[in-house]
Design a protein around this motif. Structure first.
Motif, PDB file in Angstrom:
ATOM      1  N   SER A 184       0.826  -1.206   0.000  1.00 44.55           N
ATOM      2  CA  SER A 184       0.000   0.000   0.000  1.00 44.55           C
ATOM      3  C   SER A 184       0.861   1.257   0.000  1.00 44.55           C
ATOM      4  O   SER A 184       0.520   2.249  -0.655  1.00 44.55           O
ATOM      5  CB  SER A 184      -0.940   0.008   1.204  1.00 44.55           C
ATOM      6  OG  SER A 184      -0.229  -0.006   2.418  1.00 44.55           O
ATOM      7  N   LYS A 185       1.989   1.233   0.734  1.00 48.32           N
ATOM      8  CA  LYS A 185       2.866   2.406   0.748  1.00 48.32           C
ATOM      9  C   LYS A 185       3.519   2.626  -0.611  1.00 48.32           C
ATOM     10  O   LYS A 185       3.705   3.752  -1.052  1.00 48.32           O
ATOM     11  CB  LYS A 185       3.928   2.269   1.838  1.00 48.32           C
ATOM     12  CG  LYS A 185       3.400   2.499   3.239  1.00 48.32           C
ATOM     13  CD  LYS A 185       4.525   2.549   4.251  1.00 48.32           C
ATOM     14  CE  LYS A 185       3.988   2.877   5.640  1.00 48.32           C
ATOM     15  NZ  LYS A 185       5.072   2.937   6.654  1.00 48.32           N
ATOM     16  N   GLU A 186       3.864   1.537  -1.272  1.00 39.00           N
ATOM     17  CA  GLU A 186       4.426   1.665  -2.616  1.00 39.00           C
ATOM     18  C   GLU A 186       3.367   2.173  -3.590  1.00 39.00           C
ATOM     19  O   GLU A 186       3.622   3.064  -4.404  1.00 39.00           O
ATOM     20  CB  GLU A 186       4.965   0.321  -3.102  1.00 39.00           C
ATOM     21  CG  GLU A 186       5.565   0.407  -4.502  1.00 39.00           C
ATOM     22  CD  GLU A 186       6.009  -0.942  -5.027  1.00 39.00           C
ATOM     23  OE1 GLU A 186       6.650  -0.963  -6.089  1.00 39.00           O
ATOM     24  OE2 GLU A 186       5.706  -1.977  -4.392  1.00 39.00           O
ATOM     25  N   LEU A 187       2.157   1.619  -3.488  1.00 34.22           N
ATOM     26  CA  LEU A 187       1.082   1.958  -4.416  1.00 34.22           C
ATOM     27  C   LEU A 187       0.636   3.404  -4.253  1.00 34.22           C
ATOM     28  O   LEU A 187       0.421   4.113  -5.249  1.00 34.22           O
ATOM     29  CB  LEU A 187      -0.106   1.017  -4.178  1.00 34.22           C
ATOM     30  CG  LEU A 187      -1.328   1.189  -5.081  1.00 34.22           C
ATOM     31  CD1 LEU A 187      -0.991   0.765  -6.506  1.00 34.22           C
ATOM     32  CD2 LEU A 187      -2.500   0.365  -4.549  1.00 34.22           C
ATOM     33  N   ASN A 239     -11.769  -9.845  -5.544  1.00 34.92           N
ATOM     34  CA  ASN A 239     -11.213  -8.644  -6.157  1.00 34.92           C
ATOM     35  C   ASN A 239      -9.779  -8.385  -5.726  1.00 34.92           C
ATOM     36  O   ASN A 239      -8.984  -7.800  -6.468  1.00 34.92           O
ATOM     37  CB  ASN A 239     -12.070  -7.420  -5.825  1.00 34.92           C
ATOM     38  CG  ASN A 239     -13.275  -7.298  -6.722  1.00 34.92           C
ATOM     39  OD1 ASN A 239     -13.440  -8.072  -7.664  1.00 34.92           O
ATOM     40  ND2 ASN A 239     -14.130  -6.333  -6.432  1.00 34.92           N
ATOM     41  N   HIS A 240      -9.434  -8.806  -4.512  1.00 32.97           N
ATOM     42  CA  HIS A 240      -8.075  -8.582  -4.007  1.00 32.97           C
ATOM     43  C   HIS A 240      -7.035  -9.265  -4.887  1.00 32.97           C
ATOM     44  O   HIS A 240      -5.899  -8.789  -4.984  1.00 32.97           O
ATOM     45  CB  HIS A 240      -7.974  -9.104  -2.567  1.00 32.97           C
ATOM     46  CG  HIS A 240      -6.699  -8.728  -1.881  1.00 32.97           C
ATOM     47  ND1 HIS A 240      -6.368  -7.428  -1.574  1.00 32.97           N
ATOM     48  CD2 HIS A 240      -5.662  -9.488  -1.432  1.00 32.97           C
ATOM     49  CE1 HIS A 240      -5.194  -7.397  -0.971  1.00 32.97           C
ATOM     50  NE2 HIS A 240      -4.740  -8.636  -0.880  1.00 32.97           N
ATOM     51  N   LYS A 259      -4.357  -6.384  -6.050  1.00 30.93           N
ATOM     52  CA  LYS A 259      -2.991  -6.459  -5.514  1.00 30.93           C
ATOM     53  C   LYS A 259      -2.196  -7.656  -6.017  1.00 30.93           C
ATOM     54  O   LYS A 259      -1.136  -7.490  -6.604  1.00 30.93           O
ATOM     55  CB  LYS A 259      -3.018  -6.489  -3.980  1.00 30.93           C
ATOM     56  CG  LYS A 259      -1.639  -6.714  -3.357  1.00 30.93           C
ATOM     57  CD  LYS A 259      -1.690  -6.860  -1.853  1.00 30.93           C
ATOM     58  CE  LYS A 259      -0.305  -7.158  -1.288  1.00 30.93           C
ATOM     59  NZ  LYS A 259      -0.328  -7.304   0.190  1.00 30.93           N
ATOM     60  N   LEU A 260      -2.720  -8.859  -5.781  1.00 37.02           N
ATOM     61  CA  LEU A 260      -1.888 -10.054  -5.874  1.00 37.02           C
ATOM     62  C   LEU A 260      -1.315 -10.287  -7.269  1.00 37.02           C
ATOM     63  O   LEU A 260      -0.131 -10.625  -7.415  1.00 37.02           O
ATOM     64  CB  LEU A 260      -2.681 -11.276  -5.403  1.00 37.02           C
ATOM     65  CG  LEU A 260      -3.258 -11.148  -3.981  1.00 37.02           C
ATOM     66  CD1 LEU A 260      -3.980 -12.429  -3.588  1.00 37.02           C
ATOM     67  CD2 LEU A 260      -2.181 -10.799  -2.971  1.00 37.02           C
TER      68      LEU A 260
END
Length: 221
Positions: free
Chosen positions: A110-113, A179-180, A184-185
Motif C-alpha cells: 500500500s505504501k508503494e502503491l 477482487n483482491h 494487488k496479488l
C-alpha cells in the motif's frame, strides 16, 4: 549464502522470540507462521540467487516487519520502541537497527502503491520479495480469504469490479476477497526485484489463475 558480515553477528533468538510474542495471536494472516515463511523465503532467495548480504538484517526484517504494522498492533509508536529495544538486546549495531527500520517502514504494497515508497537496499528487496511471495500461491489464497473474513469483506460480488485505490483508508477497507487477487496479488510478479522472486511469483500466480477458473465455474453453477 555468503554473508558480508560474518564476524560477530548479533543474536537472532531475541528477535524471533519477540516476533512470536507479538504475532502468535494474530488472526488476519499476519501471524508468526507468516513471518517464519518470509524468513525462509528470504533465505531461499539468498541461496538461489547467490547473494551477499547482512544476514542478520534480512532475518530480523523478515521476522519483525509485521510487528509495527497498524493491521496488527494498536499503538505503532510503542511497537517501534519495543522493536528498537529488542534489537539492542540482540546486540545489533545502530547501523543495523536503522537499516532494519528502513526496510520495514517501506515494505508494504500500500505504501508503494499510494506513496511511491521503495526499498533500495539488496537486503530490503529480498525481504520484500519474500513477503510478497507469501501473498501468492496456495498460501496466498488462504491468507487472502482469512484476512477478508476477519474484516468482513464479501467473498465475491460479481457486480462489483476491482478498483484502483486513492488513499490508504480506502485500501484498508478493500472490496471483496476475489477482487483482491486483481487489486494487488496479480500485480506482484512484475514488482519483484530478485530472479528467484520473479520466477516463483509467476509460478504461484499460474496456480492462482487455475484456482479462479474453478472458483468461477462453481460460483456460476
Amino acid at each position: 549464502m555468503t554473508d558480508r558480515y560474518s564476524q560477530d553477528q548479533p543474536n537472532l533468538e531475541p528477535v524471533i522470540d519477540y516476533a512470536k510474542l507479538i504475532l502468535s495471536k494474530d488472526y488476519t494472516g499476519h501471524g508468526f507462521d507468516h513471518v517464519q515463511r518470509v524468513a525462509k523465503l528470504s533465505q531461499a532467495i539468498i541461496d538461489q540467487d547467490q547473494l551477499s548480504v547482512d544476514d542478520f538484517v534480512v532475518q530480523s526484517a523478515a521476522y519483525l516487519h509485521d510487528t509495527i504494522d497498524d493491521k496488527v498492533v494498536a499503538d505503532v509508536n510503542q511497537a517501534q520502541q519495543e522493536v528498537n529495544d529488542c534489537l539492542h538486546t540482540a546486540g545489533a549495531s545502530r547501523e543495523q537497527i536503522d537499516h532494519i527500520f528502513l526496510i520495514i517502514h517501506h515494505l508494504s504494497f500500500s505504501k508503494e502503491l499510494l506513496e511511491g515508497a521503495d526499498v533500495t537496499t539488496l537486503e530490503g528487496q529480498i525481504v520484500r520479495d519474500a513477503d510478497r511471495l507469501d501473498a501468492l500461491g496456495a498460501i496466498g489464497i488462504m491468507r487472502t480469504s482469512y484476512f477478508g473474513g476477519s474484516h468482513q469483506h464479501p467473498l465475491h460480488l460479481p457486480s462489483l469490479p476491482p478498483k484502483d485505490f486513492a488513499n490508504h483508508a480506502d485500501y484498508r477497507k478493500g472490496t471483496t476477497v476475489i477482487n483482491h487477487f486483481y487489486e494487488k496479488l496479480f500485480l506482484l510478479p512484475e514488482k519483484m526485484r530478485t530472479d528467484y522472486g520473479r520466477k516463483e511469483a509467476l509460478r504461484r500466480v499460474s496456480f492462482m489463475e487455475e484456482f479462479l477458473k474453478e472458483f468461477y465455474a462453481e460460483w456460476d453453477l
